[in-house]
Write an enzyme that holds these catalytic residues in place. Structure first.
Site, short mmCIF file in Angstrom:
data_model
loop_
_atom_site.label_atom_id
_atom_site.label_comp_id
_atom_site.label_asym_id
_atom_site.label_seq_id
_atom_site.Cartn_x
_atom_site.Cartn_y
_atom_site.Cartn_z
N ALA A 240 -22.69 -13.14 -16.57
CA ALA A 240 -23.64 -12.67 -15.11
C ALA A 240 -23.20 -11.55 -14.37
O ALA A 240 -24.12 -10.57 -13.74
CB ALA A 240 -24.02 -13.83 -14.29
N ARG A 241 -21.96 -11.65 -14.18
CA ARG A 241 -21.46 -10.62 -13.23
C ARG A 241 -21.56 -9.07 -13.97
O ARG A 241 -21.57 -8.10 -13.33
CB ARG A 241 -19.77 -11.00 -12.89
CG ARG A 241 -19.92 -12.28 -12.38
CD ARG A 241 -18.23 -12.44 -11.78
NE ARG A 241 -18.03 -11.10 -10.86
CZ ARG A 241 -16.70 -11.32 -10.24
NH1 ARG A 241 -16.02 -11.92 -10.61
NH2 ARG A 241 -16.45 -10.01 -9.59
N SER B 181 0.90 -1.24 -0.10
CA SER B 181 0.02 0.24 -0.13
C SER B 181 0.91 1.35 0.16
O SER B 181 1.84 1.31 0.75
CB SER B 181 -0.90 0.14 1.24
OG SER B 181 -1.68 1.27 1.03
N ARG B 182 0.50 2.19 -0.92
CA ARG B 182 1.11 3.49 -0.83
C ARG B 182 0.59 4.70 0.03
O ARG B 182 0.89 5.67 0.02
CB ARG B 182 1.31 3.98 -2.35
CG ARG B 182 2.71 3.83 -2.95
CD ARG B 182 2.70 2.28 -3.12
NE ARG B 182 4.27 1.83 -3.60
CZ ARG B 182 4.48 0.80 -4.20
NH1 ARG B 182 3.71 -0.09 -4.27
NH2 ARG B 182 5.71 0.60 -4.60
N ASP C 61 -13.62 5.81 -3.84
CA ASP C 61 -12.97 5.21 -5.29
C ASP C 61 -13.63 5.77 -6.33
O ASP C 61 -13.04 6.10 -7.30
CB ASP C 61 -13.07 3.67 -5.16
CG ASP C 61 -12.17 2.91 -4.14
OD1 ASP C 61 -11.00 3.37 -4.15
OD2 ASP C 61 -12.44 1.74 -3.72
N ASN D 263 -14.70 1.89 1.50
CA ASN D 263 -13.10 1.94 1.51
C ASN D 263 -12.66 2.97 2.82
O ASN D 263 -11.43 3.11 2.76
CB ASN D 263 -12.25 2.13 0.35
CG ASN D 263 -12.39 3.54 -0.22
OD1 ASN D 263 -13.52 4.40 0.27
ND2 ASN D 263 -11.56 4.17 -0.87
N ALA E 177 -13.82 -2.72 -8.13
CA ALA E 177 -13.53 -1.29 -8.92
C ALA E 177 -14.30 -0.96 -9.87
O ALA E 177 -14.83 0.40 -10.01
CB ALA E 177 -12.15 -1.48 -9.28
N LYS F 101 -13.38 -4.72 1.81
CA LYS F 101 -14.19 -3.38 1.80
C LYS F 101 -15.82 -4.32 1.70
O LYS F 101 -16.62 -3.33 2.20
CB LYS F 101 -14.01 -3.10 0.29
CG LYS F 101 -12.67 -2.26 0.20
CD LYS F 101 -12.48 -1.75 -1.23
CE LYS F 101 -11.24 -1.03 -1.50
NZ LYS F 101 -11.01 -0.36 -2.64
N ILE G 263 -7.03 1.56 -14.42
CA ILE G 263 -6.87 1.61 -12.93
C ILE G 263 -5.78 0.87 -12.46
O ILE G 263 -5.17 1.14 -11.25
CB ILE G 263 -8.10 1.12 -12.16
CG1 ILE G 263 -8.20 -0.43 -12.09
CG2 ILE G 263 -9.40 1.42 -12.52
CD1 ILE G 263 -8.90 -1.13 -10.88
#
Ligand code: SKM
Length: 280
Positions: free
Chosen positions: A160-161, A16-17, A104, A88, A136, A67, A221
């Site tokens: 489906a997603r 993580s930044r 986000d 988030n 995302a 999340k 992204i």
């Protein structure tokens, strides 16, 4: 009062930044606060959230894989977090209640504002094409709907997603079969990759950009590498290419403001600092 403290929690979290971003802003604003990196396993996450009111933290960022769990555990949700189904950003209110937000979506849009100008939603008649249907993609589709896009297509290998994510933008969202991408691209004003394809160690995203209209822009992204093959192909075509680092920087803004009381800016200096860290 006590020194303000915030965190980023995930599992794993070493990559993580966020500590670098918030540390930069704390120094810039001369705020004697701290922003800590916390590795919490999924099994321990519910107790972590329940303990927050007595922890001394004012809140923090939540990343993969927590999340959706955070969404289920908070006391109140912003409308945007409710629509996306993921949180988030956590803020502990003075009364101890925990508010969950999702930054986000506005982070993605704020970066487009900064790089393309505020008229970007009008490109090619207001049509965006989102590739992928994970977390995302959910955030970005809700963000695009908020910004008044007229059509948002969602394409995913699993149809489906794609349907489920498209349904987050009622009236404007529609699922698209992967095989129909070449037919949709000529009418696409903004193409967004939300899959992990193109990330270091992953195969590139294989989409031929030649059917895109001259006014289109391409966003990714992924930020490691900063310039994915998709973005390189966009630049070769003379199209604006928007990288994933901007979304990461901009999504951090509302949290910092809530915990530390100052609205920070996403400056070229901050960006250069993170770029240098990614390169090192
Ligand atoms: O949504 C963000 C999160 O707030 C922080 C983060 C990180 O530190 O890598 C990534 C995204 O999930």
């Amino acid at each position: 009062g006590a020194t303000p403290r915030a965190f980023v929690v995930g599992h794993p979290i070493a990559h993580s930044r966020s500590p670098l971003i918030h540390g930069h802003w704390l120094a810039e604003h001369g705020i004697p606060g701290s922003y800590e990196r916390l590795d919490v396993r999924p099994a321990a996450f519910p107790d972590f959230v329940r303990g927050l009111p007595d922890s001394g933290f004012r809140g923090g960022n939540v990343t993969i894989p927590h999340k959706e769990t955070a969404f289920a555990l908070v006391d109140t949700l912003t409308p945007r977090a409710r629509a996306i189904g993921a949180v988030n950003t956590l803020v502990v209110a003075p009364d101890g209640r925990i508010r969950g937000d999702n930054t986000d979506a506005p982070g993605f849009c704020a970066h487009l504002d900064q790089t393309l100008g505020a008229a970007w939603p009008d490109r090619a008649g207001g049509t965006a094409l989102v590739l992928g249907a994970g977390g995302a993609a959910r955030a970005i589709v809700v963000g695009l709907a908020e910004r008044g896009l007229r059509r948002v297509w969602v394409a995913n290998r699993t149809a489906a997603r794609a349907e489920a994510v498209a349904a987050l933008a009622p009236g404007i969202g529609a699922a698209l079969a992967w095989d129909d991408l070449p037919a949709a691209l000529p009418r696409t004003g903004l193409l967004v990759n939300t899959t992990s394809l193109g990330m270091k160690g992953q195969p590139p995203l294989a989409v031929d950009l030649s059917p895109l209209p001259a006014g289109a822009a391409v966003a990714d992204i992924v930020y490691a590498p900063l310039e994915t093959e998709l973005l390189a192909a966009a630049r070769r075509r003379g199209l604006p290419a928007v990288d994933g680092l901007g979304m990461l920087l901009h999504q951090a803004v509302p949290g910092f403001e809530a915990w530390f009381g100052a609205r920070p800016a996403v400056t070229p200096e901050l960006r250069a600092r993170i770029v240098a860290d990614l390169a090192g």
